[in-house]
Design an enzyme around this catalytic site. Structure first.
Site, mmCIF file in Angstrom:
data_model
loop_
_atom_site.group_PDB
_atom_site.id
_atom_site.type_symbol
_atom_site.label_atom_id
_atom_site.label_comp_id
_atom_site.label_asym_id
_atom_site.label_seq_id
_atom_site.Cartn_x
_atom_site.Cartn_y
_atom_site.Cartn_z
ATOM 1 N N ASN A 158 0.502 19.546 -21.333
ATOM 2 C CA ASN A 158 0.236 18.653 -22.597
ATOM 3 C C ASN A 158 0.471 19.598 -23.856
ATOM 4 O OD1 ASN A 158 -0.384 16.644 -20.804
ATOM 5 N ND2 ASN A 158 -2.468 17.247 -20.579
ATOM 6 N N GLU A 207 -4.128 17.321 -12.041
ATOM 7 C CA GLU A 207 -4.490 17.937 -13.315
ATOM 8 C C GLU A 207 -6.248 18.183 -13.443
ATOM 9 O OE1 GLU A 207 -2.044 15.885 -16.379
ATOM 10 O OE2 GLU A 207 -3.645 16.257 -17.913
ATOM 11 N N LYS A 258 7.806 23.458 -13.679
ATOM 12 C CA LYS A 258 6.903 21.996 -13.362
ATOM 13 C C LYS A 258 6.669 21.964 -11.975
ATOM 14 C CE LYS A 258 5.689 17.353 -14.283
ATOM 15 N NZ LYS A 258 5.804 16.269 -15.034
ATOM 16 N N GLU A 315 11.086 19.144 -24.870
ATOM 17 C CA GLU A 315 10.209 19.300 -23.727
ATOM 18 C C GLU A 315 10.609 20.468 -22.797
ATOM 19 O OE1 GLU A 315 7.517 17.639 -22.798
ATOM 20 O OE2 GLU A 315 7.517 15.720 -23.963
ATOM 21 N N LYS A 372 3.461 11.584 -11.368
ATOM 22 C CA LYS A 372 2.778 10.650 -12.330
ATOM 23 C C LYS A 372 3.466 9.278 -12.296
ATOM 24 C CE LYS A 372 -0.039 13.819 -15.119
ATOM 25 N NZ LYS A 372 -0.304 14.308 -16.496
ATOM 26 N N ARG A 387 -2.501 21.849 -14.857
ATOM 27 C CA ARG A 387 -1.458 21.067 -15.097
ATOM 28 C C ARG A 387 -1.616 20.652 -16.629
ATOM 29 N NH1 ARG A 387 1.092 16.260 -11.702
ATOM 30 N NH2 ARG A 387 2.390 15.512 -13.183
ATOM 31 N N HIS A 432 0.620 13.020 -30.138
ATOM 32 C CA HIS A 432 0.148 11.671 -29.770
ATOM 33 C C HIS A 432 -0.706 11.079 -30.960
ATOM 34 C CE1 HIS A 432 -0.296 12.131 -24.984
ATOM 35 N NE2 HIS A 432 0.888 11.797 -25.555
ATOM 36 N N HIS A 474 1.290 17.955 -27.215
ATOM 37 C CA HIS A 474 1.113 16.591 -27.054
ATOM 38 C C HIS A 474 -0.163 15.868 -27.595
ATOM 39 C CE1 HIS A 474 4.290 17.190 -24.048
ATOM 40 N NE2 HIS A 474 4.391 16.022 -24.036
ATOM 41 N N ARG A 513 0.713 -1.072 0.073
ATOM 42 C CA ARG A 513 0.096 0.076 0.027
ATOM 43 C C ARG A 513 0.816 1.237 0.037
ATOM 44 N NH1 ARG A 513 -3.091 -3.186 3.350
ATOM 45 N NH2 ARG A 513 -4.703 -3.993 2.452
ATOM 46 N N HIS A 565 9.113 10.163 -28.643
ATOM 47 C CA HIS A 565 8.079 11.114 -28.054
ATOM 48 C C HIS A 565 8.339 12.513 -28.373
ATOM 49 C CE1 HIS A 565 4.956 12.169 -25.429
ATOM 50 N NE2 HIS A 565 5.693 13.036 -24.627
HETATM 51 P P1 NAD Z 1 13.228 5.793 -21.599
HETATM 52 O O1 NAD Z 1 13.017 5.540 -20.106
HETATM 53 O O2 NAD Z 1 12.761 4.486 -22.537
HETATM 54 O O3 NAD Z 1 14.676 5.894 -22.102
HETATM 55 C C1 NAD Z 1 15.139 6.255 -23.370
HETATM 56 C C2 NAD Z 1 16.361 5.219 -23.674
HETATM 57 O O4 NAD Z 1 17.413 5.654 -23.105
HETATM 58 C C3 NAD Z 1 16.266 3.616 -23.062
HETATM 59 O O5 NAD Z 1 16.727 2.691 -23.988
HETATM 60 C C4 NAD Z 1 17.078 3.972 -21.992
HETATM 61 O O6 NAD Z 1 17.766 2.542 -21.518
HETATM 62 C C5 NAD Z 1 18.102 4.691 -22.387
HETATM 63 N N1 NAD Z 1 19.106 5.616 -21.292
HETATM 64 C C6 NAD Z 1 18.348 6.029 -20.364
HETATM 65 N N2 NAD Z 1 19.271 6.827 -19.688
HETATM 66 C C7 NAD Z 1 20.551 6.793 -20.236
HETATM 67 C C8 NAD Z 1 21.818 7.319 -20.040
HETATM 68 N N3 NAD Z 1 21.998 7.895 -19.102
HETATM 69 N N4 NAD Z 1 22.563 6.791 -20.943
HETATM 70 C C9 NAD Z 1 22.451 6.008 -21.930
HETATM 71 N N5 NAD Z 1 21.225 5.595 -22.273
HETATM 72 C C10 NAD Z 1 20.005 5.882 -21.390
HETATM 73 O O7 NAD Z 1 12.585 6.981 -22.262
HETATM 74 P P2 NAD Z 1 12.386 8.484 -21.619
HETATM 75 O O8 NAD Z 1 12.108 9.222 -22.889
HETATM 76 O O9 NAD Z 1 13.262 8.757 -20.658
HETATM 77 O O10 NAD Z 1 10.768 8.180 -20.966
HETATM 78 C C11 NAD Z 1 9.523 7.882 -21.816
HETATM 79 C C12 NAD Z 1 8.559 7.309 -20.751
HETATM 80 O O11 NAD Z 1 8.327 8.638 -19.835
HETATM 81 C C13 NAD Z 1 7.440 7.100 -21.431
HETATM 82 O O12 NAD Z 1 6.772 5.945 -20.880
HETATM 83 C C14 NAD Z 1 6.214 8.158 -20.730
HETATM 84 O O13 NAD Z 1 4.863 7.770 -20.856
HETATM 85 C C15 NAD Z 1 6.825 8.654 -19.547
HETATM 86 N N6 NAD Z 1 6.545 9.823 -19.232
HETATM 87 C C16 NAD Z 1 6.051 10.045 -18.104
HETATM 88 C C17 NAD Z 1 5.762 11.431 -17.642
HETATM 89 C C18 NAD Z 1 5.030 11.565 -16.164
HETATM 90 O O14 NAD Z 1 4.945 12.682 -15.455
HETATM 91 N N7 NAD Z 1 5.396 10.617 -15.541
HETATM 92 C C19 NAD Z 1 5.934 12.480 -18.474
HETATM 93 C C20 NAD Z 1 6.658 12.468 -19.637
HETATM 94 C C21 NAD Z 1 6.705 11.059 -20.053
HETATM 95 N N1 GLY Z 2 4.037 15.289 -18.227
HETATM 96 C C1 GLY Z 2 3.091 15.941 -18.112
HETATM 97 C C2 GLY Z 2 2.744 16.046 -16.538
HETATM 98 O O1 GLY Z 2 3.454 15.576 -15.559
HETATM 99 O O2 GLY Z 2 1.530 16.455 -16.085
#
Ligand code: NAD
Ligand code: GLY
Length: 360
Positions: free
Chosen positions: A245, A237, A227, A185, A143, A241, A252, A248, A121, A265
């Site tokens: 987007n 949100e 942020k 971003e 998130k 918030r 998307h 986005h 939990r 992305h």
């Molecule tokens: P990712 O986590 O897939 O990383 C991209 C690639 O880079 C991967 O292959 C990873 O292994 C590699 N990598 C990471 N750090 C590295 C480093 N320092 N050196 C070498 N390689 C490295 O992609 P991302 O763009 O970081 O994240 C995308 C994800 O984030 C999506 O799932 C998306 O939905 C999520 N997201 C969440 C939020 C939120 O608010 N929680 C906001 C935006 C995106």
């Molecule tokens: N990436 C959008 C948010 O965190 O709200």
């Protein structure tokens, strides 16, 4: 080390920034009285570079450290991988005196955060983001979640970390397209929330493309501060918030239409921001030179700006599948000049498609 606070009452936490500062992770976790055992969730790519310094720092600070490795890739941000994390936590006998450390990009951060939100939990967790996108966006704001086969991020929880540790030196090993995707971003914050940040990026593109430490520290810290202030006002949100987007919605649609393979992305978001900017101009929210400055910046950051060719019908269908659709209308974020935003409900998509230059 510099830090800023995300002010959320008793769930407030700090974001720390520095260069080659992973060794500080252990002492900071100890200061937070995190419990005695830490499970570091990472993937093979990131783990190969950064597990050891994080492990050593945690161990030196007195924690027992475990490693939980998940496969690398968005396609593994799912319930099967989550179950694998739970299985390991249970096998290791981790109790409420334990915490998780998410070491990686947004995929690791989102799934590890959700595991922390739900295991027993809820146990504390720490974000150690290693992509630019994760450092300026996903590690801050709470998130967490996983994908479902019917859509991205459909299962999740708002669950804030205990701290965020940003080491810009980890970006040295990040592949170029991942890095540029993160810069999209950063540009987003400038376009809709901070004209000064926009100008800084505009005037320092070469330094940013060269991953200059000082410039990076500046834009990452500024992005996190923006942020944090948005999240403090609207954690769940319900309104403001959604400004995050920006770009986005069309982004998307581009990702959906191209099967999530052609664009990163942030690249899709860059395309979406240009469509939004052109639409904003057509509505009188921005002038031509502001739109041109936005496009010039994104191009200078080596990001795509042209919508890929699909029919209007295909775009319309993809746009209307967006999570932000209610009663057949889209809740859309526009830039207002540069540095401001405007929310509007869009029921007629044709101006967006026309100004976006989508083929017939
Ligand atoms: P990712 O986590 O897939 O990383 C991209 C690639 O880079 C991967 O292959 C990873 O292994 C590699 N990598 C990471 N750090 C590295 C480093 N320092 N050196 C070498 N390689 C490295 O992609 P991302 O763009 O970081 O994240 C995308 C994800 O984030 C999506 O799932 C998306 O939905 C999520 N997201 C969440 C939020 C939120 O608010 N929680 C906001 C935006 C995106
Ligand atoms: N990436 C959008 C948010 O965190 O709200």
């Amino acid at each position: 080390m510099d830090n800023i606070t995300v002010g959320l009452g008793e769930r407030s936490y700090k974001i720390f920034f520095g260069h080659q500062v992973l060794a500080e992770t252990g002492p900071l976790c100890r200061d937070l009285k995190m419990g005695s055992r830490a499970a570091v969730v990472t993937n093979p790519t990131v783990g190969a570079h950064y597990f050891e310094p994080v492990r050593a720092s945690l161990a030196k600070a007195g924690f027992t450290v475990h490693r939980i490795e998940i496969p690398d890739g968005e396609e593994y941000k799912n319930s099967e991988t989550l179950k694998g994390i739970y299985d390991r936590l249970i096998d290791l006998g981790l109790d409420r005196g334990s915490y998780l450390v998410a070491l990686g990009g947004g995929v690791v951060g989102d799934i590890a955060g959700y595991a922390a939100a739900t295991y027993l939990r809820g146990i504390p967790f720490v974000q150690v983001p290693t992509t630019l996108l994760a450092q300026v966006d996903s590690s801050v704001g709470g998130k967490t979640g996983i994908n479902h086969e019917k859509g991205k991020n459909l299962i999740g929880a708002f669950y804030q970390p205990g701290l965020v540790m940003i080491d810009v030196a980890t970006l040295d090993t990040l592949p170029e397209r991942e890095y540029l995707s993160g810069l999209a971003e950063v540009a987003k914050y400038g376009i809709v929330l901070d004209g000064e940040l926009f100008d800084f990026i505009f005037n320092n593109t070469d330094k940013l493309l060269g991953r200059d430490t000082e410039s990076l520290l500046f834009v990452i810290q500024r992005s996190c501060a923006i942020k944090a202030s948005v999240v403090e006002k609207d954690e769940r949100e319900t309104g403001l918030r959604a400004v995050l987007n920006y770009g986005h919605t069309v982004g998307h649609a581009v990702e959906t239409l191209t099967g999530y393979t052609k664009y990163k992305h942030g690249e899709a978001v860059a395309i979406g921001m240009v469509a939004a900017a052109k639409y904003a101009e057509s509505m009188g929210l921005a002038n031509k030179s502001e739109t041109e400055r936005i496009i010039t910046l994104l191009k200078a950051l080596r990001l795509p700006v042209e919508l890929p060719e699909f029919s209007v019908a295909a775009y319309t269908e993809a746009l209307l599948r967006d999570k932000k659709v209610r009663d057949g209308g889209l809740n859309f974020v526009f830039n207002k000049g540069i540095g401001g935003f405007h929310f509007a409900r869009v029921t007629d998509l044709s101006p967006l498609l026309k100004t976006g230059g989508i083929g017939g």
